[in-house]
Design a protein around this motif. Sequence first.
Motif: not given
Lengths: 378, 378
Positions: A147, A150, A152-157, A164, A188
């Motif tokens: 995480a 990476y 980008g984000f791990f979660p959908m925000l 995302t 996450l």
Amino acid sequence: MTTVGVLRETAGRERRVALTPDGVARLRKQEISALVETGAGARAWFEDIGYHGAGAVVGDRDRVYAESDVLLCLHPPDDVAACRPGQLLIGLLNPLGNVELMQQLATAGVTAISLDLLPRTLSRAQAMDALTSQANVAGYKAALLAAEAYSGFFPMLMTAAGTTRPAQVLVLGAGVAGLQAIATARRLGALVTGYDVREAARADIASTGATVLGGPGPAKDGDGGYARELTEDEQIAQQSALDEAIPRFDVIITTAQVPGGPAPRLVSENALSKMRPGSVVIDLASTVDGGNVEGSIPDTRTVTDAGVTIIGAAGLASTVPGAASTAYARNALALLTHLMPRGEVVLDLDDEIQAAVVVTHGGRVVNARVRDRKEIRS
Amino acid sequence: MTTVGVLRETAGRERRVALTPDGVARLRKQEISALVETGAGARAWFEDIGYHGAGAVVGDRDRVYAESDVLLCLHPPDDVAACRPGQLLIGLLNPLGNVELMQQLATAGVTAISLDLLPRTLSRAQAMDALTSQANVAGYKAALLAAEAYSGFFPMLMTAAGTTRPAQVLVLGAGVAGLQAIATARRLGALVTGYDVREAARADIASTGATVLGGPGPAKDGDGGYARELTEDEQIAQQSALDEAIPRFDVIITTAQVPGGPAPRLVSENALSKMRPGSVVIDLASTVDGGNVEGSIPDTRTVTDAGVTIIGAAGLASTVPGAASTAYARNALALLTHLMPRGEVVLDLDDEIQAAVVVTHGGRVVNARVRDRKEIRS
């Protein structure tokens, strides 16, 4: 009164310690003395003053060797010749990879006990299972590292400017480390897929709520719950399935090991070349002789021409030293309690657990698996 | 046809880019051309070929300056003198801290538009709110960094050898970054407490499910939803409450800012000295002139004598460049759509949003807040 000594680890990057102050307090309750080498816990943030407060004597290394009946460590100490005849040495000694060292310990009259020989399927041995506890820490840290690296984000925000998509994470190998990596990546908020050649491990993946990646028909499990090496045909089918699947993912975490053999190559250069720029691949099986990922280098981040970051991440448990040491100390204590039911060591090689973990005793290599390995080598 | 140019960021560690290939595609749908500097997105893993595929022209920097009607950036470019009269320059230009640069842009006939002047309480401006979107990324990354640096587990884990307690995390300052740090630490399974001087922010903390730390009675909110500076008495009461609370926590994440003033000192050397060895403190407000945490140094990990790791972590959004660039590009596009309702720039300083963000136009500094700042300085 029996004295358990705790050696400071001598391996370069090792930050763990084999016993924590809390572990010392538990030993003291069992009328067992603890003698801890000065600075033994410092890199795991366990200070000498904490050991002292828990009832341990803190002393220099010579004193620990001289006055301990039992020595606790993780890795074999680099000055193992300092052990005295009749002393017990308990650690993750890697006896199958260290046959010469085991012979040396036997000759020196040391009773070497290695937690990595513990039968993992024996339920009453679970509390002693240091490979499991350390793999659990490594899997957790692997997901954090992924995480962190990476793009980008791990979660959908969901924000005012738009949503995302969550990261797509693939975990290869669903043993203890793999399952904890899956669980942590899911915490996450990533969309996680798992893969394993073992049928039981596929069920474990599904039980976490992660998706199970299809592939060549499930292989029978190997001995002791580990994976066995695949046949050549199975390997070709597996490689083809993985090569096709891998480029769909943003993050790959590999944790596949085959005991006694080299780690299987699962992520090929071909698959890597098709991944999206900014993707991250973490190889927990990375060694100087290779790993699960083509081109991974231990303790090193490399970026391929295609913009994929490969992190060779063996020994991750040591990078969460508080959690890893606490877990290891509990395992060691469970073994000590088993070996010393009334505060004194009682060796009994007819006991299933002891028969598995005791490597040397009375001047000889007594462990059948290690003896077999020795004969193959000589 | 209007051409929007995208400059490669020139600040040292900056990895973000002001427009993504996806953003280019959206511009093209509005009949707006995109001209992207070679390599502009490389450090965020957006390759030139991706921009090209989305319909942008990719060219060198001179060409971007020469042929663009609108220039997009994050930080002010270090060669801003290359801007042409009549050109728009849109970014996070920090005009209140860069008054001389604004005067220079005015003199050069550039229309400078700064997203950091956007009124944050105006709901129709939310989609353009780049400070919010970038703070969101920074807060997410702060929680990951904390978990990565911490010596233990964030979640409570139950294993055969026993249960680990979850990490106790305290987040100071519950703006966008703080709330996202709270949410991410909670995702990872930590027990999270939040603190803010603003009453509304305390309600936000509670709404995430985190515990709200008590302290001196809530302060009234400052202008535009930001915190105001506390009085001396309030500061003393706050420091005393924080000094008492902080040593109970394993991890502290600080995100407190006061616009136009220095970041408030919240974590004192006194509090740090009482924290447990192995604790981690992340200061998102760290600057060379100080921050929320005594002794924090930007972009640097230091370990105190007491074994507390302090990470100066300003500019974290740039370390998640894919997510941060994607969010910024969406903000920039929302502003562009507002400025160019029919594909051509229509400046209207009577519009509430434009009045707030347009800094220079027609050879003059037209923004009242920047003019006020300029007069104070001169």
